[in-house]
Design a protein around this motif. Structure first.
Motif, PDB file in Angstrom:
ATOM      1  N   ARG A  68     -10.324  -3.679   0.425  1.00 52.54           N
ATOM      2  CA  ARG A  68     -10.661  -2.838   1.574  1.00 52.54           C
ATOM      3  C   ARG A  68      -9.962  -1.480   1.531  1.00 52.54           C
ATOM      4  O   ARG A  68     -10.431  -0.520   2.151  1.00 52.54           O
ATOM      5  CB  ARG A  68     -10.305  -3.568   2.870  1.00 52.54           C
ATOM      6  CG  ARG A  68     -11.223  -4.733   3.168  1.00 52.54           C
ATOM      7  CD  ARG A  68     -10.964  -5.344   4.528  1.00 52.54           C
ATOM      8  NE  ARG A  68      -9.791  -6.211   4.528  1.00 52.54           N
ATOM      9  CZ  ARG A  68      -8.651  -5.923   5.122  1.00 52.54           C
ATOM     10  NH1 ARG A  68      -8.502  -4.753   5.767  1.00 52.54           N
ATOM     11  NH2 ARG A  68      -7.631  -6.771   5.104  1.00 52.54           N
ATOM     12  N   ASN A  69      -8.865  -1.385   0.778  1.00 51.33           N
ATOM     13  CA  ASN A  69      -8.089  -0.151   0.743  1.00 51.33           C
ATOM     14  C   ASN A  69      -8.121   0.552  -0.616  1.00 51.33           C
ATOM     15  O   ASN A  69      -7.321   1.453  -0.852  1.00 51.33           O
ATOM     16  CB  ASN A  69      -6.648  -0.444   1.151  1.00 51.33           C
ATOM     17  CG  ASN A  69      -6.508  -0.715   2.637  1.00 51.33           C
ATOM     18  OD1 ASN A  69      -6.368   0.217   3.433  1.00 51.33           O
ATOM     19  ND2 ASN A  69      -6.559  -1.988   3.025  1.00 51.33           N
ATOM     20  N   LYS A  80       0.825  -1.209   0.000  1.00 55.49           N
ATOM     21  CA  LYS A  80       0.000   0.000   0.000  1.00 55.49           C
ATOM     22  C   LYS A  80       0.863   1.265   0.000  1.00 55.49           C
ATOM     23  O   LYS A  80       0.537   2.252  -0.672  1.00 55.49           O
ATOM     24  CB  LYS A  80      -0.944   0.021   1.196  1.00 55.49           C
ATOM     25  CG  LYS A  80      -1.899   1.220   1.190  1.00 55.49           C
ATOM     26  CD  LYS A  80      -2.862   1.194   2.341  1.00 55.49           C
ATOM     27  CE  LYS A  80      -3.895   2.329   2.200  1.00 55.49           C
ATOM     28  NZ  LYS A  80      -3.309   3.654   2.095  1.00 55.49           N
ATOM     29  N   ASP A 126       0.618   4.097  -2.819  1.00 55.68           N
ATOM     30  CA  ASP A 126       0.328   5.505  -2.549  1.00 55.68           C
ATOM     31  C   ASP A 126       1.467   6.425  -2.998  1.00 55.68           C
ATOM     32  O   ASP A 126       1.230   7.569  -3.392  1.00 55.68           O
ATOM     33  CB  ASP A 126       0.058   5.701  -1.060  1.00 55.68           C
ATOM     34  CG  ASP A 126      -1.206   4.991  -0.592  1.00 55.68           C
ATOM     35  OD1 ASP A 126      -2.004   4.569  -1.455  1.00 55.68           O
ATOM     36  OD2 ASP A 126      -1.375   4.836   0.635  1.00 55.68           O
TER      37      ASP A 126
END
Length: 256
Positions: A238-239, A203, A207
């Motif tokens: 979920r992200n 993640k 990002d």
């Protein structure tokens, strides 16, 4: 470019008209014991059989070895690989070891190394946290990533066996890759923690590189990788990461 997920960190990368075999781990299922001192060391490995025919795996123009840990370059690979193809390695120490095995064209990568019309750049990474290297530097060793660039191709960053750190951040800033391959299986060593990326690190890369396509590799093959494809996919949903994160199955080919 085409990225063929073979198994574990083993890939075939078709780029700039050349085929690169990366980190070949070619033994039959269950050929080796689990790594001593790691999570799930009682499980034999490779945990899954190769799905790709060996003649296709061995059809390549050059070999890239990001480092010499046995789940990236194993005894089966040593026995099977042709000795006359170019081999790109991270440093002169690895080059001497590979030459001693009979490989005749071994080339340490530099900042900009040419291969045909392709520029290959060695990048830095770290096979664990700073704290892990305080206690386990000799075991973890040095590793590299590779950036591929060529006219008419998107820029590819193969990060290698590294966790997220400032080195990876610098590589993203310096090369602005369009496609990123991550070792994402969250391999665990008790006392040292994660030695490759897990979901949180994926993640962070996602990002930090908001336009890049990200590929999760190095999963579900060696005993100490604890993050499954299903687990990473659930985390991605979920992200909000599913539009730019690819989690290929073994023998799947992605094209960019």
């Amino acid at each position: 470019m085409k990225i063929h997920q073979i198994r574990n960190a083993t890939l075939t990368v078709t780029f700039g008209g050349k085929r690169f075999l990366v980190d070949p781990y070619l033994a039959e299922k269950d050929a080796y014991p689990g790594f001593d001192g790691t999570v799930n060391s009682e499980i034999r490995q490779p945990r899954v059989a190769l799905r790709t025919p060996m003649d296709r795996i061995l059809d390549f123009d050059a070999l890239i070895l990001t480092h010499l840990h046995p789940d990236h370059f194993d005894a089966a690979a040593v026995a099977l690989l042709p000795r006359d193809k170019p081999v790109f390695v991270q440093n002169y120490s690895d080059a001497e070891l590979i030459k001693a095995m009979g490989f005749t064209d071994v080339r340490p990568l530099g900042i900009e190394t040419r291969f045909g019309e392709i520029t290959l750049s060695r990048t830095r990474g770290q096979h664990g946290s700073d704290q892990a290297y305080v206690y386990g530097a000799e075991r973890l060793g040095s590793v590299m990533g590779v950036v591929f660039r060529a006219a008419g191709e998107k820029t590819l960053y193969l990060a290698g066996d590294t966790v997220w750190n400032q080195m990876v951040a610098t590589n993203l800033d310096m090369f602005a890759p369009d496609v990123i391959v991550l070792a994402a299986g969250d391999a665990q060593v008790p006392g040292l923690g994660s030695i490759i990326m897990g979901a949180a690190d994926v993640k962070t890369v996602h990002d930090a590189a908001p336009t890049a396509q990200i590929i999760a590799s190095h999963m579900e093959t060696v005993n100490h990788c604890v993050l499954s494809r299903a687990g990473l996919q659930d985390f991605a949903v979920r992200n909000g990461m599913t539009e730019r994160l690819w989690i290929p199955e073994d023998d799947e080919i992605l094209e960019f």
